[in-house]
Write a protein that holds these residues in place. Sequence first.
Motif, mmCIF file in Angstrom:
data_model
loop_
_atom_site.group_PDB
_atom_site.id
_atom_site.type_symbol
_atom_site.label_atom_id
_atom_site.label_comp_id
_atom_site.label_asym_id
_atom_site.label_seq_id
_atom_site.Cartn_x
_atom_site.Cartn_y
_atom_site.Cartn_z
ATOM 1 N N PRO A 17 0.807 -1.225 0.000
ATOM 2 C CA PRO A 17 0.000 0.000 0.000
ATOM 3 C C PRO A 17 0.838 1.272 0.000
ATOM 4 O O PRO A 17 0.285 2.369 -0.163
ATOM 5 C CB PRO A 17 -0.813 -0.131 1.286
ATOM 6 N N GLY A 18 2.124 1.126 0.193
ATOM 7 C CA GLY A 18 2.986 2.321 0.240
ATOM 8 C C GLY A 18 3.107 2.877 1.644
ATOM 9 O O GLY A 18 4.200 2.955 2.203
ATOM 10 N N SER A 19 1.997 3.242 2.242
ATOM 11 C CA SER A 19 2.016 3.762 3.610
ATOM 12 C C SER A 19 2.067 2.597 4.600
ATOM 13 O O SER A 19 1.780 1.454 4.257
ATOM 14 C CB SER A 19 0.766 4.613 3.872
ATOM 15 N N ARG A 20 2.423 2.898 5.827
ATOM 16 C CA ARG A 20 2.508 1.889 6.873
ATOM 17 C C ARG A 20 1.526 2.239 7.978
ATOM 18 O O ARG A 20 1.648 3.271 8.631
ATOM 19 C CB ARG A 20 3.931 1.790 7.422
ATOM 20 N N ASP A 21 0.543 1.361 8.169
ATOM 21 C CA ASP A 21 -0.493 1.576 9.175
ATOM 22 C C ASP A 21 -0.826 0.227 9.786
ATOM 23 O O ASP A 21 -0.546 -0.831 9.209
ATOM 24 C CB ASP A 21 -1.742 2.201 8.532
ATOM 25 N N GLY A 22 -1.452 0.238 10.963
ATOM 26 C CA GLY A 22 -1.852 -1.006 11.598
ATOM 27 C C GLY A 22 -0.679 -1.945 11.813
ATOM 28 O O GLY A 22 0.388 -1.551 12.289
ATOM 29 N N ASN A 23 -0.866 -3.218 11.454
ATOM 30 C CA ASN A 23 0.189 -4.213 11.647
ATOM 31 C C ASN A 23 1.425 -3.911 10.803
ATOM 32 O O ASN A 23 2.549 -4.239 11.198
ATOM 33 C CB ASN A 23 -0.341 -5.608 11.306
ATOM 34 N N LEU A 24 1.229 -3.301 9.620
ATOM 35 C CA LEU A 24 2.377 -2.960 8.785
ATOM 36 C C LEU A 24 3.285 -1.951 9.484
ATOM 37 O O LEU A 24 4.509 -1.993 9.341
ATOM 38 C CB LEU A 24 1.916 -2.410 7.439
ATOM 39 N N LEU A 25 2.689 -1.041 10.235
ATOM 40 C CA LEU A 25 3.478 -0.078 10.993
ATOM 41 C C LEU A 25 4.310 -0.790 12.056
ATOM 42 O O LEU A 25 5.487 -0.491 12.245
ATOM 43 C CB LEU A 25 2.560 0.954 11.637
ATOM 44 N N LEU A 26 3.697 -1.757 12.739
ATOM 45 C CA LEU A 26 4.430 -2.516 13.751
ATOM 46 C C LEU A 26 5.567 -3.311 13.115
ATOM 47 O O LEU A 26 6.666 -3.401 13.676
ATOM 48 C CB LEU A 26 3.481 -3.458 14.490
ATOM 49 N N ASP A 27 5.293 -3.906 11.943
ATOM 50 C CA ASP A 27 6.338 -4.652 11.231
ATOM 51 C C ASP A 27 7.526 -3.751 10.926
ATOM 52 O O ASP A 27 8.690 -4.143 11.098
ATOM 53 C CB ASP A 27 5.781 -5.225 9.924
ATOM 54 N N ALA A 28 7.215 -2.532 10.459
ATOM 55 C CA ALA A 28 8.284 -1.597 10.113
ATOM 56 C C ALA A 28 9.069 -1.162 11.348
ATOM 57 O O ALA A 28 10.295 -1.009 11.301
ATOM 58 C CB ALA A 28 7.697 -0.379 9.405
ATOM 59 N N MET A 29 8.372 -0.969 12.459
ATOM 60 C CA MET A 29 9.028 -0.497 13.677
ATOM 61 C C MET A 29 10.034 -1.499 14.222
ATOM 62 O O MET A 29 11.035 -1.115 14.839
ATOM 63 C CB MET A 29 7.985 -0.162 14.741
ATOM 64 N N VAL A 30 9.778 -2.802 14.016
ATOM 65 C CA VAL A 30 10.715 -3.813 14.515
ATOM 66 C C VAL A 30 11.685 -4.271 13.434
ATOM 67 O O VAL A 30 12.467 -5.200 13.637
ATOM 68 C CB VAL A 30 9.967 -5.028 15.102
ATOM 69 N N GLY A 31 11.644 -3.618 12.265
ATOM 70 C CA GLY A 31 12.631 -3.896 11.236
ATOM 71 C C GLY A 31 12.420 -5.158 10.441
ATOM 72 O O GLY A 31 13.383 -5.731 9.913
ATOM 73 N N ALA A 32 11.181 -5.624 10.317
ATOM 74 C CA ALA A 32 10.918 -6.840 9.547
ATOM 75 C C ALA A 32 11.038 -6.556 8.053
ATOM 76 O O ALA A 32 10.687 -5.472 7.578
ATOM 77 C CB ALA A 32 9.523 -7.368 9.854
ATOM 78 N N GLU A 33 11.539 -7.524 7.309
ATOM 79 C CA GLU A 33 11.588 -7.416 5.851
ATOM 80 C C GLU A 33 10.257 -7.899 5.292
ATOM 81 O O GLU A 33 9.795 -8.989 5.619
ATOM 82 C CB GLU A 33 12.726 -8.269 5.288
ATOM 83 N N LEU A 34 9.629 -7.097 4.449
ATOM 84 C CA LEU A 34 8.320 -7.420 3.905
ATOM 85 C C LEU A 34 8.430 -7.781 2.426
ATOM 86 O O LEU A 34 9.061 -7.049 1.659
ATOM 87 C CB LEU A 34 7.360 -6.233 4.077
ATOM 88 N N ARG A 35 7.803 -8.881 2.050
ATOM 89 C CA ARG A 35 7.729 -9.269 0.646
ATOM 90 C C ARG A 35 6.261 -9.465 0.288
ATOM 91 O O ARG A 35 5.602 -10.382 0.799
ATOM 92 C CB ARG A 35 8.511 -10.559 0.390
#
Length: 327
Positions: A17-35
């Motif tokens: 989605p481009g932006s980070r919200d909800g669970n995606l925000l949490l994923d980004a905060m802990v440095g997870a790699e997203l595919r």
Amino acid sequence: ARRLGLDSLLFLRGEDPGSRDGNLLLDAMVGAELRFITPEQYADRRRLMAAAAAELRASGRRPYVIPEGGSNALGSLGYVAMIEELVAQCGGGPLPWRHLVCAVGSGGTLAGLTLGVKLCGLDLEVWGVNVCDSGVYFRARALEIAEEFRARFLPGVPIPLLREEEIRVLEGYKGPAYAVPYAAALETTRLAGRTEGLLLDPVYTGKAFHGMIEELKRGRFAPDQPVLFLHTGGAFSLFPYRADLAPAHAPHRSSTRASSSPGARPGSRRRRATRRARTARAPRRSAAPRAFRPRARSSRSRRSRSAGAWRADGPDGPAGRDGTPGA
């Protein structure tokens, strides 16, 4: 994972989605790699994850693959333990509920709860409300997980732990598609918040709770058969759906709404149905498996345990409730 010094690689169905919200925000905060992967790739997710693990292994890393939803034998063990904990919280005697309802998105929760009820010998029917796929798919998936569970934790039991008719799925409440909300379920989600202070999410628990309320109104669960709803979390998923849940940001004023019958309180039927179902939050448990054995009875305790105990000592140890998987 981050607390233990582990990196995370996540495969997520859908477009970025481009932006980070909800669970995606949490994923980004802990440095997870997203595919992000397509629906077609998602259907082949096991191969994709195995290939990613092979790449990491070749580079000297030690990967551990967790299937979607943690839905395997080890993951379902957590919900078997939850049933044991529920029995303990009720003093070891008969449970006050006749039905247990949960959301089903990958099958592990439904399989674990049904296994726990069976192994503990409880008179409790487990119902899953699917938020994706179909009842046919989840019955097959739950049986697959149950067989994996038997092979790993109860190798001495020669027969299947569950039968297909013991896997109960309430269909018709997933809406247009997975993670796509619809008006009736959203209204139930708002109702739960306004009447009970209960936060449900539009993807899993909101649809499952809506399905339970509808089945209550249709008479599936008799008035003298209490229902327990298992809240499996998801509050962070509320925020990406803020426009659907509170489009006008209007306060709730039930006293100004018209009633459908003379003298009836606005929304009273739905509130009664909501309050007939009590909620239980999934317990926080360690990820490490533990051996299950009958709890020792204290001579000072006045509580008796009527539910059968079982134990699982791993691939080489004894297991079973009284030596069997339960009737």
